[in-house]
Design an enzyme around this catalytic site. Structure first.
Site, PDB file in Angstrom:
ATOM      1  N   SER B 103       0.843  -1.195   0.000  1.00 26.27           N
ATOM      2  CA  SER B 103       0.000   0.000   0.000  1.00 26.27           C
ATOM      3  C   SER B 103       0.880   1.247   0.000  1.00 26.27           C
ATOM      4  CB  SER B 103      -0.969  -0.056   1.193  1.00 26.27           C
ATOM      5  OG  SER B 103      -2.055   0.813   0.979  1.00 26.27           O
ATOM      6  N   GLU B 216      -2.456  -2.697  -7.830  1.00 24.76           N
ATOM      7  CA  GLU B 216      -3.650  -3.014  -7.030  1.00 24.76           C
ATOM      8  C   GLU B 216      -4.124  -1.712  -6.435  1.00 24.76           C
ATOM      9  OE1 GLU B 216      -3.965  -2.753  -3.427  1.00 24.76           O
ATOM     10  OE2 GLU B 216      -1.934  -2.005  -3.162  1.00 24.76           O
ATOM     11  N   HIS B 286      -5.604  -5.217  -1.231  1.00 28.28           N
ATOM     12  CA  HIS B 286      -6.092  -5.044   0.136  1.00 28.28           C
ATOM     13  C   HIS B 286      -7.059  -6.181   0.443  1.00 28.28           C
ATOM     14  CE1 HIS B 286      -4.108  -1.243  -0.406  1.00 28.28           C
ATOM     15  NE2 HIS B 286      -4.363  -0.897   0.835  1.00 28.28           N
TER      16      HIS B 286
END
Lengths: 315, 315
Positions: B103, B216, B286
């Protein structure tokens, strides 16, 4: 009065009532309104597929109108930047057609300026600014006056008052009172922060040095605003400007997790990282009151105490 | 087993219970867990001010641990990219310390690779992956197995099955069955789309040609995902890669206004604009199930029918 060409280069118009109110409002001012045949077309979230919207832009360029005005922004121009006929648009501008819009329209303005050097106006859009429903279908007086100036060829500046909310604000304006700011910029440029940031690294972001760069945005939380500004900073673009001006950042959602980190934190940090002035509260954004800002015009930025003024020659 | 150094380079830890569960889980596997002194510090939305987090990174680099693991992502690394001691981090990697996170951590991974060529691992974070509360504090089996492989020096690939949901999917996989895909890439690179996109135009985005690039994201609606991918496209970066691989895009909010415009539309459009393969459903994002992906490692991408496989040498 003026011949205004209404078209939809981005999101589909869902608010048909607002659209009608906007057209009626401009007609009531005596303008001749020409509506593009696909202004109300819808494809997924767009006002027609990409080809439809590209053709709408080309029709607007060939309309011979005094002004082309978008119905609304949304999302749609970034997708079609490589296919836009920039030459046709810049030729229409050379012949006297002005182009106006904001938000997603920023992508078009930046790309056109990058590709041809032609200037357009960050200003009103039909539905948000002239299709207002309440009260009494009133349109913001300043927006309407500035819009009128554009049509009269008298759009030459915008002034506003910087707020004195914090001690840091007041200290800054005392500085400007003691030594008024007077900046001569190669270009006034800017627009929606998210949209303009999405052009960094592409051929659609103008390479401007010595400019006054301004931003506005809506629906972006402070950390996202900071992350975008950090991209501009780390790309070295901010330091090449003579000043940064921040407009209205609306619907900027705060979370309990932020614990005091907010838009003011973002501004304070930006100021700490730059040697050039960072002014705030430019009357532009997703708000009723908008001044009309030419993209790419040479400009002066003056600041005396808390009085700020942007000046440029009418396009 | 392994010496794992836990630190917080980005968002403040609010979920103290999850933190404790994560530490306990790793300890129960026999690992020696060292916790950075500021792992639970909080300043605004950050795990300490910028200087505190920079020092935490440097301490992690000097820890001599087998693995450094972030407590969580959030937002915080983009802000401090210019100040990170990349040399110290790359020296720790040369001495055998692996670095892992995902992330917001993508910013660190990309910047480190751009500045030094050192590789880190997109993989687990402490709280999201090992601090799971329900049911029975169970950790995803695949994530845990892949994490174990990293610690054993046996993280050498990831396989997954491409879904056959649409006719277009099936046609694509029939192509790959008839002529299996076999790509040798200079580097496997990628990560969180928003974070990586925020590095375009800055010295912190690696200049990779001939790579396999993966993305992502979470909480980004399809139009935002497309706008970001369009930036990569218009910047010319995608066409310089050998393949694009999309992982999990979760909490991607749809609006009534979208009228059928969704993630599948975004993928279809991307494929139409690129000559290189665009694969989907990489098990990363996630989500609980994560493979461990080295940033910058030379890699092979194989695809036979609907079976996809990424292979690389353990770091």
């Amino acid at each position: 009065m003026a011949h205004i060409y209404i078209y939809s280069p981005a999101g589909a118009v869902r608010d048909k009532a607002g659209f009608k109110r906007g057209v009626r409002r401009l007609e009531s001012q005596g303008h001749q309104i020409e509506i593009d045949k696909d202004a109300l077309t819808s494809h997924e979230r767009f006002a027609g597929d990409d080809e439809t919207r590209l053709q709408a832009i080309s029709r607007a360029a060939c309309s011979g109108a005094d002004l082309t005005l978008i119905t609304r922004g949304g999302y749609g121009l970034t997708r079609i930047l490589p296919q836009i006929n920039y030459k046709l648009v810049s030729q229409s501008i050379a012949k006297g057609t002005r182009w106006m819009g904001y938000s997603d329209f920023t992508a078009f303005q930046a790309a056109l300026f990058a590709q041809t050097g032609a200037s357009t106006i960050a200003g009103a859009s039909l539905i948000a600014d002239f299709g207002v429903a309440t009260p009494k279908e009133s349109v913001d007086e300043i927006t309407e006056a500035c819009f009128g100036d554009v049509l009269l060829g008298q759009n030459e500046g915008a002034g506003w008052t910087l707020p004195k909310r914090t001690q840091a604000d007041r200290a800054l304006y005392e500085q400007y009172a003691a030594k008024p700011l007077s900046i001569k910029a190669s270009s006034l440029w800017g627009g929606n922060l998210s949209v303009l940031t999405s052009l960094i690294g592409t051929p659609y972001l103008p390479q401007v040095a010595g400019g006054v760069l301004w931003f506005e945005d809506t629906g972006e939380s402070p950390f996202r605003i900071e992350r975008m500004l950090t991209q501009w900073l780390n790309a070295g673009i901010l330091a090449r400007q003579k000043a940064i001006v921040l407009g209205q950042f609306t619907e900027s959602k705060l979370y309990p997790h932020d614990r005091g980190f907010n838009f003011a934190s973002v501004v304070a940090r930006l100021r700490a990282q730059l040697k050039i002035p960072v002014l705030t509260h430019l009357p532009f954004g997703h708000v009723p009151t908008k001044v009309m800002l030419p993209f790419g015009a040479p400009a002066r930025l003056l600041c005396d105490g808390s009085d700020a003024l942007l000046l440029w020659d009418d396009l």
